[in-house]
Design a protein around this motif. Structure first.
Motif, PDB file in Angstrom:
ATOM      1  N   ALA A 289       0.785  -1.202  -0.019  1.00 39.38           N
ATOM      2  CA  ALA A 289      -0.037  -0.042   0.028  1.00 39.38           C
ATOM      3  C   ALA A 289       0.641   1.266   0.146  1.00 39.38           C
ATOM      4  O   ALA A 289       0.483   2.253   0.607  1.00 39.38           O
ATOM      5  N   ALA A 290       1.889   1.213  -0.674  1.00 43.39           N
ATOM      6  CA  ALA A 290       3.075   2.378  -0.763  1.00 43.39           C
ATOM      7  C   ALA A 290       3.206   2.683   0.707  1.00 43.39           C
ATOM      8  O   ALA A 290       3.678   3.974   0.742  1.00 43.39           O
ATOM      9  N   GLY A 291       3.489   1.751   1.467  1.00 45.42           N
ATOM     10  CA  GLY A 291       3.717   2.223   3.067  1.00 45.42           C
ATOM     11  C   GLY A 291       2.887   2.679   3.869  1.00 45.42           C
ATOM     12  O   GLY A 291       3.094   3.305   4.759  1.00 45.42           O
ATOM     13  N   ARG A 292       1.517   2.852   3.381  1.00 50.24           N
ATOM     14  CA  ARG A 292       0.493   3.468   4.107  1.00 50.24           C
ATOM     15  C   ARG A 292       0.090   2.661   5.487  1.00 50.24           C
ATOM     16  O   ARG A 292       0.445   1.514   5.140  1.00 50.24           O
ATOM     17  N   GLU A 293      -0.625   3.177   6.309  1.00 48.87           N
ATOM     18  CA  GLU A 293      -0.982   2.243   7.315  1.00 48.87           C
ATOM     19  C   GLU A 293      -2.459   1.876   6.762  1.00 48.87           C
ATOM     20  O   GLU A 293      -3.117   2.521   6.448  1.00 48.87           O
ATOM     21  N   VAL A 294      -2.701   0.220   6.798  1.00 50.66           N
ATOM     22  CA  VAL A 294      -4.008   0.051   6.427  1.00 50.66           C
ATOM     23  C   VAL A 294      -4.676  -1.139   7.432  1.00 50.66           C
ATOM     24  O   VAL A 294      -3.643  -1.906   8.070  1.00 50.66           O
ATOM     25  N   ARG A 295      -5.802  -1.401   7.327  1.00 46.35           N
ATOM     26  CA  ARG A 295      -6.406  -2.545   7.839  1.00 46.35           C
ATOM     27  C   ARG A 295      -6.563  -3.583   6.605  1.00 46.35           C
ATOM     28  O   ARG A 295      -7.587  -3.066   5.773  1.00 46.35           O
ATOM     29  N   ILE A 296      -6.466  -4.607   6.573  1.00 47.40           N
ATOM     30  CA  ILE A 296      -6.713  -5.576   5.639  1.00 47.40           C
ATOM     31  C   ILE A 296      -7.698  -6.767   6.112  1.00 47.40           C
ATOM     32  O   ILE A 296      -7.347  -7.502   6.912  1.00 47.40           O
ATOM     33  N   GLU A 297      -8.661  -6.709   5.615  1.00 45.80           N
ATOM     34  CA  GLU A 297      -9.839  -7.507   5.968  1.00 45.80           C
ATOM     35  C   GLU A 297      -9.972  -8.627   4.852  1.00 45.80           C
ATOM     36  O   GLU A 297     -10.813  -8.778   4.054  1.00 45.80           O
ATOM     37  N   SER A 298      -9.044  -9.775   5.376  1.00 45.44           N
ATOM     38  CA  SER A 298      -9.011 -11.143   4.560  1.00 45.44           C
ATOM     39  C   SER A 298      -8.521 -12.224   5.196  1.00 45.44           C
ATOM     40  O   SER A 298      -7.704 -12.023   6.410  1.00 45.44           O
ATOM     41  N   VAL A 299      -8.776 -13.284   4.789  1.00 47.92           N
ATOM     42  CA  VAL A 299      -8.465 -14.545   5.461  1.00 47.92           C
ATOM     43  C   VAL A 299      -6.919 -14.811   5.362  1.00 47.92           C
ATOM     44  O   VAL A 299      -6.195 -14.941   6.197  1.00 47.92           O
ATOM     45  N   GLN A 300      -6.230 -14.090   4.217  1.00 48.55           N
ATOM     46  CA  GLN A 300      -4.907 -14.111   4.010  1.00 48.55           C
ATOM     47  C   GLN A 300      -3.945 -13.373   4.945  1.00 48.55           C
ATOM     48  O   GLN A 300      -3.148 -13.870   5.734  1.00 48.55           O
ATOM     49  N   ASN A 301      -4.473 -12.299   5.114  1.00 47.24           N
ATOM     50  CA  ASN A 301      -4.025 -11.398   6.259  1.00 47.24           C
ATOM     51  C   ASN A 301      -4.089 -12.002   7.787  1.00 47.24           C
ATOM     52  O   ASN A 301      -3.076 -11.887   8.403  1.00 47.24           O
ATOM     53  N   ALA A 302      -5.170 -12.300   7.915  1.00 49.70           N
ATOM     54  CA  ALA A 302      -5.333 -12.929   9.359  1.00 49.70           C
ATOM     55  C   ALA A 302      -4.505 -13.902   9.398  1.00 49.70           C
ATOM     56  O   ALA A 302      -3.856 -14.071  10.639  1.00 49.70           O
ATOM     57  N   ASN A 303      -4.197 -14.856   8.611  1.00 50.86           N
ATOM     58  CA  ASN A 303      -3.453 -16.252   8.767  1.00 50.86           C
ATOM     59  C   ASN A 303      -1.854 -15.722   8.905  1.00 50.86           C
ATOM     60  O   ASN A 303      -1.190 -16.432   9.326  1.00 50.86           O
ATOM     61  N   ASP A 304      -1.745 -14.885   7.780  1.00 52.05           N
ATOM     62  CA  ASP A 304      -0.302 -14.599   7.751  1.00 52.05           C
ATOM     63  C   ASP A 304       0.419 -13.698   9.092  1.00 52.05           C
ATOM     64  O   ASP A 304       1.525 -14.102   9.148  1.00 52.05           O
ATOM     65  N   GLN A 305      -0.692 -12.696   9.540  1.00 50.26           N
ATOM     66  CA  GLN A 305      -0.173 -12.080  10.322  1.00 50.26           C
ATOM     67  C   GLN A 305      -0.152 -13.147  11.977  1.00 50.26           C
ATOM     68  O   GLN A 305       0.668 -12.955  12.835  1.00 50.26           O
ATOM     69  N   ALA A 306      -1.248 -14.201  11.807  1.00 49.82           N
ATOM     70  CA  ALA A 306      -1.074 -15.362  13.093  1.00 49.82           C
ATOM     71  C   ALA A 306       0.321 -15.838  12.961  1.00 49.82           C
ATOM     72  O   ALA A 306       0.849 -15.994  14.009  1.00 49.82           O
ATOM     73  N   ASN A 307       0.751 -16.445  11.790  1.00 50.82           N
ATOM     74  CA  ASN A 307       1.930 -16.848  11.507  1.00 50.82           C
ATOM     75  C   ASN A 307       2.891 -16.056  12.227  1.00 50.82           C
ATOM     76  O   ASN A 307       4.094 -16.614  12.747  1.00 50.82           O
ATOM     77  N   ALA A 308       3.192 -14.988  11.935  1.00 51.89           N
ATOM     78  CA  ALA A 308       4.095 -13.869  12.169  1.00 51.89           C
ATOM     79  C   ALA A 308       4.273 -13.521  13.793  1.00 51.89           C
ATOM     80  O   ALA A 308       5.337 -13.954  14.437  1.00 51.89           O
ATOM     81  N   ALA A 309       3.163 -13.444  14.368  1.00 52.83           N
ATOM     82  CA  ALA A 309       3.109 -13.270  15.726  1.00 52.83           C
ATOM     83  C   ALA A 309       3.482 -14.423  16.543  1.00 52.83           C
ATOM     84  O   ALA A 309       4.182 -14.332  17.428  1.00 52.83           O
ATOM     85  N   ALA A 310       3.235 -15.729  15.942  1.00 54.49           N
ATOM     86  CA  ALA A 310       3.475 -17.031  16.711  1.00 54.49           C
ATOM     87  C   ALA A 310       4.784 -17.130  16.540  1.00 54.49           C
ATOM     88  O   ALA A 310       5.606 -17.623  17.601  1.00 54.49           O
ATOM     89  N   LYS A 311       5.622 -16.750  15.474  1.00 53.17           N
ATOM     90  CA  LYS A 311       7.115 -17.037  15.276  1.00 53.17           C
ATOM     91  C   LYS A 311       7.844 -16.042  16.296  1.00 53.17           C
ATOM     92  O   LYS A 311       9.076 -16.360  16.842  1.00 53.17           O
ATOM     93  N   VAL A 312       7.173 -14.527  16.181  1.00 52.21           N
ATOM     94  CA  VAL A 312       7.879 -13.777  17.266  1.00 52.21           C
ATOM     95  C   VAL A 312       7.768 -14.183  18.800  1.00 52.21           C
ATOM     96  O   VAL A 312       8.783 -14.383  19.526  1.00 52.21           O
ATOM     97  N   ILE A 313       6.575 -15.030  19.045  1.00 48.39           N
ATOM     98  CA  ILE A 313       6.395 -15.560  20.582  1.00 48.39           C
ATOM     99  C   ILE A 313       7.284 -16.665  20.721  1.00 48.39           C
ATOM    100  O   ILE A 313       8.038 -16.748  21.605  1.00 48.39           O
ATOM    101  N   LEU A 314       7.700 -17.628  19.511  1.00 49.62           N
ATOM    102  CA  LEU A 314       8.736 -18.501  19.781  1.00 49.62           C
ATOM    103  C   LEU A 314      10.148 -18.287  19.624  1.00 49.62           C
ATOM    104  O   LEU A 314      11.026 -18.972  19.710  1.00 49.62           O
TER     105      LEU A 314
END
Length: 411
Positions: A289-314
């Protein structure tokens, strides 16, 4: 007695919350994981709610993200039908609407959003519905046998998908869009025009630049929709699809930085220590989004952010940096989108919309930022690479649909 202490507490049992728990266990996390959700069901797929589930083509059992045994075998605890109402970040506890206090070491906020409702008079009449959860679609299905005419308010994907499903079910459908075209916030005029014509050919009374001022009813049930120009439309049911409001109030009240969502960094961390946020409610900088702040309402975004958060916690040095993608099924049309078209300054059309198979390529400063592909899976698959590279191919070659997009990689 319900468990009141978890090493990781996940708020929200949608795609993001489910995937966070799955990714943690897959990564070897052995601590106590709990998921608290206001819904009565364990995690299920939400896209079918306005499509296959509404049509009766997909049973709820087939929509479950995992079978019950999966969660039990991985010792993931659910607290169903419970809503988090407050967070105490210092004490590391949340309060719920049942009067419970649940302690956590780390919190993943995956509460998503709630469907926006009409604010006009009559909006609370029986027969006025939204589509966000299983209970919403179940309520529609309960009343649908006595509804011959349905009014859909909102020309986004939920509204268009619901209109298509209802036409397939033999209902008369009027669709009202306040802007001058449907999908105006997420796509260009070429795609909007195509779907306007498609829905009208399928028998939908689709009206643009049309807003609702009030709803009227008899016996507490909606019977009339009043428009801004004074027109009164008879109806047996109203389905409202005008977007969502991010569920962030407890975070905001706890001091998290929030605007149109809760702000997170590339590791999905909020401004509160040990509290992450993912999915529809997470406001983040996005390079697509050219570096803008956005909310993305999609299954892809939810799953990929979940994976990222889990890895950080790990303990991994993970970042969320995934190319967005979306899809929508209407009638026999499959729309697949890759990238974010907002901010485009040029488009290229591949194929002929009259053939019901074409792609719209979006460019910014000559570089490809997104594609909308209707019944054209090859363009979608090959176009992903062009979006990732920010390719700048020759426009005449891009418009020539005899040239596969993969031949333009590096252009």
């Amino acid at each position: 007695m319900p468990q009141n202490q978890f090493d990781i507490l996940i708020v929200g049992g949608g795609h993001g919350g489910a995937q966070a728990a799955i990714a943690l266990r897959q990564g070897g996390y052995a601590g106590a994981i709990g998921i608290v959700t206001e819904e009565a069901e364990r995690p299920y797929e939400r896209p079918p709610l306005s499509k296959e589930y509404l049509l009766g083509e997909k049973s709820f059992d087939r929509m479950m993200i995992r079978k019950p045994a999966f969660w039990d075998e991985r010792d993931i605890t659910f607290r169903l039908g419970e809503r988090v109402t407050a967070i105490d970040p210092a004490a590391k506890t949340v309060a719920t609407d049942t009067g419970s206090s649940i302690a956590f070491d780390k919190l993943i906020w995956a509460a998503g959003g709630s469907a926006r409702r009409l604010s006009c008079a009559g909006a609370d009449l029986a027969g006025v519905h939204v589509i966000r959860a299983k209970a919403d679609t179940d309520a529609i299905l309960t009343h649908l046998p006595e509804a011959s005419h349905v009014t859909v308010v909102g020309g986004g994907y939920i509204g268009l998908e619901a209109a298509a499903a209802l036409r397939k079910l033999g209902r008369a459908v009027t669709l009202l869009e306040a802007l001058d075209r449907p999908l105006a916030r997420v796509a260009g005029p070429e795609l909007s025009t195509f779907y306007i014509e498609e829905h009208r050919q399928q028998g939908v009374d689709l009206r643009v630049s049309t807003s609702v001022t009030s709803l009227h009813g008899e016996g507490g049930r909606v019977t009339l929709v009043e428009l801004a120009d004074g027109t009164m439309l008879q109806t047996d049911m109203v389905i409202v699809g005008i977007g969502i409001s991010p569920e962030i109030a407890p975070l905001q009240e706890a001091g998290a930085v929030c605007e149109n969502g809760v702000r997170v960094d590339a590791q999905c961390r909020t401004s509160l220590p040990d509290i992450f946020a993912i999915g529809d409610c997470a406001l983040h900088e996005n390079r697509f989004a050219a570096g803008r702040e956005v909310r993305i309402e999609s299954v892809q975004n939810a799953n990929d952010q979940a994976n990222a958060a889990a890895k950080v916690i790990l303990g991994e040095d993970a970042r969320y940096d995934a190319v967005p993608w979306f899809w929508s099924n209407q009638y026999d049309l499959k729309l697949q989108t890759v990238g974010l078209s907002s901010g485009f300054d040029d488009t290229v059309l591949r194929g002929d919309p009259a053939d019901r198979s074409f792609s719209v390529v979006y460019l910014r400063s000559g570089r490809i930022i997104a594609l909308d592909c209707v019944n054209r899976a090859k363009d979608y698959v090959q176009g992903r690479r062009l979006v990732l590279e920010g390719a700048a191919p020759d426009k005449s070659a891009l418009a020539d649909d005899t040239i596969p997009l993969k031949a333009l990689i590096g252009g």
